[in-house]
Scaffold this motif. Structure first.
Motif, PDB file in Angstrom:
ATOM      1  N   ARG A   1      61.185  20.032  -1.463  1.00  0.00           N
ATOM      2  CA  ARG A   1      62.057  21.206  -1.603  1.00  0.00           C
ATOM      3  C   ARG A   1      62.859  21.349  -0.318  1.00  0.00           C
ATOM      4  NH1 ARG A   1      62.044  26.856  -1.003  1.00  0.00           N
ATOM      5  NH2 ARG A   1      60.050  26.858   0.053  1.00  0.00           N
ATOM      6  N   VAL A   2      64.156  21.140  -0.403  1.00  0.00           N
ATOM      7  CA  VAL A   2      65.035  21.222   0.772  1.00  0.00           C
ATOM      8  C   VAL A   2      65.374  22.682   1.042  1.00  0.00           C
ATOM      9  CG1 VAL A   2      67.264  20.562   1.763  1.00  0.00           C
ATOM     10  CG2 VAL A   2      66.013  18.944   0.303  1.00  0.00           C
ATOM     11  N   VAL A   3      65.097  23.128   2.266  1.00  0.00           N
ATOM     12  CA  VAL A   3      65.428  24.488   2.683  1.00  0.00           C
ATOM     13  C   VAL A   3      66.797  24.512   3.366  1.00  0.00           C
ATOM     14  CG1 VAL A   3      64.732  26.406   4.178  1.00  0.00           C
ATOM     15  CG2 VAL A   3      63.002  25.130   2.899  1.00  0.00           C
ATOM     16  N   ALA A   4      67.044  23.518   4.215  1.00  0.00           N
ATOM     17  CA  ALA A   4      68.327  23.410   4.919  1.00  0.00           C
ATOM     18  C   ALA A   4      68.568  21.939   5.252  1.00  0.00           C
ATOM     19  CB  ALA A   4      68.316  24.240   6.196  1.00  0.00           C
ATOM     20  N   SER A   5      69.846  21.600   5.447  1.00  0.00           N
ATOM     21  CA  SER A   5      70.182  20.221   5.794  1.00  0.00           C
ATOM     22  C   SER A   5      71.463  20.190   6.606  1.00  0.00           C
ATOM     23  CB  SER A   5      70.330  19.368   4.531  1.00  0.00           C
ATOM     24  OG  SER A   5      71.448  19.780   3.790  1.00  0.00           O
ATOM     25  N   ARG A   6      71.727  19.010   7.174  1.00  0.00           N
ATOM     26  CA  ARG A   6      72.973  18.787   7.906  1.00  0.00           C
ATOM     27  C   ARG A   6      73.266  17.292   7.910  1.00  0.00           C
ATOM     28  NH1 ARG A   6      71.337  19.860  14.244  1.00  0.00           N
ATOM     29  NH2 ARG A   6      69.798  18.196  14.403  1.00  0.00           N
ATOM     30  N   GLN A   7      74.535  16.960   8.170  1.00  0.00           N
ATOM     31  CA  GLN A   7      74.966  15.568   8.272  1.00  0.00           C
ATOM     32  C   GLN A   7      75.815  15.397   9.515  1.00  0.00           C
ATOM     33  OE1 GLN A   7      76.984  14.816   4.491  1.00  0.00           O
ATOM     34  NE2 GLN A   7      75.333  13.418   3.937  1.00  0.00           N
TER      35      GLN A   7
ATOM     36  N   ILE B   1      82.108  18.883  -2.744  1.00  0.00           N
ATOM     37  CA  ILE B   1      82.502  17.608  -2.149  1.00  0.00           C
ATOM     38  C   ILE B   1      82.421  17.673  -0.622  1.00  0.00           C
ATOM     39  CG2 ILE B   1      84.995  18.061  -2.068  1.00  0.00           C
ATOM     40  CD1 ILE B   1      83.360  14.711  -3.036  1.00  0.00           C
ATOM     41  N   ALA B   2      82.614  18.845  -0.031  1.00  0.00           N
ATOM     42  CA  ALA B   2      82.519  19.006   1.419  1.00  0.00           C
ATOM     43  C   ALA B   2      81.100  18.774   1.928  1.00  0.00           C
ATOM     44  CB  ALA B   2      82.989  20.399   1.825  1.00  0.00           C
ATOM     45  N   ASP B   3      80.111  18.783   1.042  1.00  0.00           N
ATOM     46  CA  ASP B   3      78.717  18.552   1.419  1.00  0.00           C
ATOM     47  C   ASP B   3      78.312  17.092   1.242  1.00  0.00           C
ATOM     48  OD1 ASP B   3      78.342  21.159   2.153  1.00  0.00           O
ATOM     49  OD2 ASP B   3      77.283  21.753   0.340  1.00  0.00           O
ATOM     50  N   HIS B   4      79.283  16.193   1.302  1.00  0.00           N
ATOM     51  CA  HIS B   4      79.044  14.752   1.182  1.00  0.00           C
ATOM     52  C   HIS B   4      79.663  14.029   2.366  1.00  0.00           C
ATOM     53  CE1 HIS B   4      78.471  16.034  -2.976  1.00  0.00           C
ATOM     54  NE2 HIS B   4      77.768  14.931  -3.130  1.00  0.00           N
ATOM     55  N   GLY B   5      79.005  12.958   2.783  1.00  0.00           N
ATOM     56  CA  GLY B   5      79.547  12.064   3.794  1.00  0.00           C
ATOM     57  C   GLY B   5      79.923  10.749   3.128  1.00  0.00           C
ATOM     58  N   LEU B   6      80.848  10.037   3.727  1.00  0.00           N
ATOM     59  CA  LEU B   6      81.353   8.782   3.179  1.00  0.00           C
ATOM     60  C   LEU B   6      80.888   7.623   4.054  1.00  0.00           C
ATOM     61  CD1 LEU B   6      83.371   7.358   1.159  1.00  0.00           C
ATOM     62  CD2 LEU B   6      85.061   7.603   2.988  1.00  0.00           C
ATOM     63  N   ILE B   7      80.339   6.593   3.410  1.00  0.00           N
ATOM     64  CA  ILE B   7      80.034   5.344   4.105  1.00  0.00           C
ATOM     65  C   ILE B   7      80.760   4.228   3.369  1.00  0.00           C
ATOM     66  CG2 ILE B   7      77.831   6.095   5.068  1.00  0.00           C
ATOM     67  CD1 ILE B   7      76.429   4.534   2.793  1.00  0.00           C
ATOM     68  N   GLY B   8      81.149   3.191   4.078  1.00  0.00           N
ATOM     69  CA  GLY B   8      81.869   2.103   3.434  1.00  0.00           C
ATOM     70  C   GLY B   8      81.964   0.887   4.329  1.00  0.00           C
ATOM     71  N   ASP B   9      82.478  -0.208   3.744  1.00  0.00           N
ATOM     72  CA  ASP B   9      82.600  -1.462   4.483  1.00  0.00           C
ATOM     73  C   ASP B   9      83.969  -2.113   4.323  1.00  0.00           C
ATOM     74  OD1 ASP B   9      82.525  -2.436   1.902  1.00  0.00           O
ATOM     75  OD2 ASP B   9      80.794  -3.738   2.220  1.00  0.00           O
ATOM     76  N   GLY B  10      84.935  -1.396   3.778  1.00  0.00           N
ATOM     77  CA  GLY B  10      86.255  -1.950   3.561  1.00  0.00           C
ATOM     78  C   GLY B  10      86.425  -2.577   2.187  1.00  0.00           C
TER      79      GLY B  10
ATOM     80  N   LEU C   1      76.086   7.223   8.930  1.00  0.00           N
ATOM     81  CA  LEU C   1      75.880   8.623   8.561  1.00  0.00           C
ATOM     82  C   LEU C   1      74.406   8.978   8.667  1.00  0.00           C
ATOM     83  CD1 LEU C   1      77.161  11.226   7.293  1.00  0.00           C
ATOM     84  CD2 LEU C   1      76.509  10.254   5.073  1.00  0.00           C
ATOM     85  N   VAL C   2      74.110  10.095   9.318  1.00  0.00           N
ATOM     86  CA  VAL C   2      72.737  10.589   9.437  1.00  0.00           C
ATOM     87  C   VAL C   2      72.641  11.913   8.678  1.00  0.00           C
ATOM     88  CG1 VAL C   2      70.921  11.351  11.016  1.00  0.00           C
ATOM     89  CG2 VAL C   2      72.446   9.471  11.674  1.00  0.00           C
ATOM     90  N   THR C   3      71.719  11.978   7.730  1.00  0.00           N
ATOM     91  CA  THR C   3      71.467  13.192   6.955  1.00  0.00           C
ATOM     92  C   THR C   3      70.070  13.672   7.323  1.00  0.00           C
ATOM     93  OG1 THR C   3      72.813  12.340   5.134  1.00  0.00           O
ATOM     94  CG2 THR C   3      71.357  14.196   4.639  1.00  0.00           C
ATOM     95  N   GLU C   4      69.965  14.924   7.743  1.00  0.00           N
ATOM     96  CA  GLU C   4      68.668  15.515   8.087  1.00  0.00           C
ATOM     97  C   GLU C   4      68.394  16.676   7.142  1.00  0.00           C
ATOM     98  OE1 GLU C   4      68.029  15.595  12.665  1.00  0.00           O
ATOM     99  OE2 GLU C   4      70.178  15.911  12.281  1.00  0.00           O
ATOM    100  N   MET C   5      67.154  16.736   6.649  1.00  0.00           N
ATOM    101  CA  MET C   5      66.757  17.799   5.726  1.00  0.00           C
ATOM    102  C   MET C   5      65.434  18.390   6.172  1.00  0.00           C
ATOM    103  SD  MET C   5      67.727  15.704   2.316  1.00  0.00           S
ATOM    104  CE  MET C   5      67.291  14.186   3.150  1.00  0.00           C
ATOM    105  N   ARG C   6      65.288  19.698   5.980  1.00  0.00           N
ATOM    106  CA  ARG C   6      64.043  20.404   6.279  1.00  0.00           C
ATOM    107  C   ARG C   6      63.497  21.005   4.994  1.00  0.00           C
ATOM    108  NH1 ARG C   6      66.225  24.153  11.195  1.00  0.00           N
ATOM    109  NH2 ARG C   6      66.357  22.550  12.787  1.00  0.00           N
ATOM    110  N   GLY C   7      62.194  20.933   4.859  1.00  0.00           N
ATOM    111  CA  GLY C   7      61.504  21.569   3.746  1.00  0.00           C
ATOM    112  C   GLY C   7      60.244  22.230   4.262  1.00  0.00           C
ATOM    113  N   PRO C   8      59.535  22.998   3.411  1.00  0.00           N
ATOM    114  CA  PRO C   8      58.322  23.675   3.856  1.00  0.00           C
ATOM    115  C   PRO C   8      57.239  22.716   4.354  1.00  0.00           C
ATOM    116  CG  PRO C   8      58.992  24.462   1.693  1.00  0.00           C
ATOM    117  CD  PRO C   8      59.868  23.302   2.031  1.00  0.00           C
TER     118      PRO C   8
END
Length: 142
Positions: free
Chosen positions: A69-75, A16-25, A84-91
């Protein structure tokens, strides 16, 4: 939250720590570092889930935009926003996804032109895969 890290699943699930939350109320969604919207109820918090792969990765359904294929990611969140911005790197290249809910008319901060889901890719043309998984199956979808 904004460090590049490899994805590590536990029994098929991202922590769950590897998730970000978006919402509108009125509703919200959980977006994983793997580029998947793993949980979202619309149009309200108490609605049946549209996507629920966070609860059941085989039957919950989801929306995925990611390198093959995701090698690494960050949010990270854009400062002072719920964007929320999610960035992923792959080969073959990388993918950046921007997620946000538009605010309801009359809500605090409404009137901004936020996109609900935007993507950009670097590297090979086929670096980005898009997949809408099957919709949730009962009882997840009631």
């Amino acid at each position: 939250m904004d460090e590049w890290r490899p994805l590590k699943r536990v029994q098929g699930y991202l922590p769950i720590a590897d998730h970000g939350l978006i919402g509108d109320g009125r509703t919200c969604a959980l977006v994983g570092r793997d580029g998947a919207v793993g949980f979202m109820c619309v149009p309200r918090f108490d609605s049946a889930p549209l996507f629920a792969s966070l609860l059941d990765h085989r039957r919950g359904g989801g929306l995925l935009i990611a390198p093959a294929r995701v090698v690494a990611s960050r949010q990270r969140y854009v400062p002072d926003t719920g964007v929320l911005v999610t960035e992923m790197r792959g080969p073959e290249g990388g993918v950046e996804i921007t997620d946000a809910f538009l605010l309801a008319p009359g809500a605090f901060g409404a009137g901004r032109e936020d996109r609900t889901r935007g993507t950009s890719a670097t590297g090979a043309r086929d670096a980005r895969q898009r997949r809408v998984e099957d919709p949730p199956q009962p009882p997840l979808g009631r």
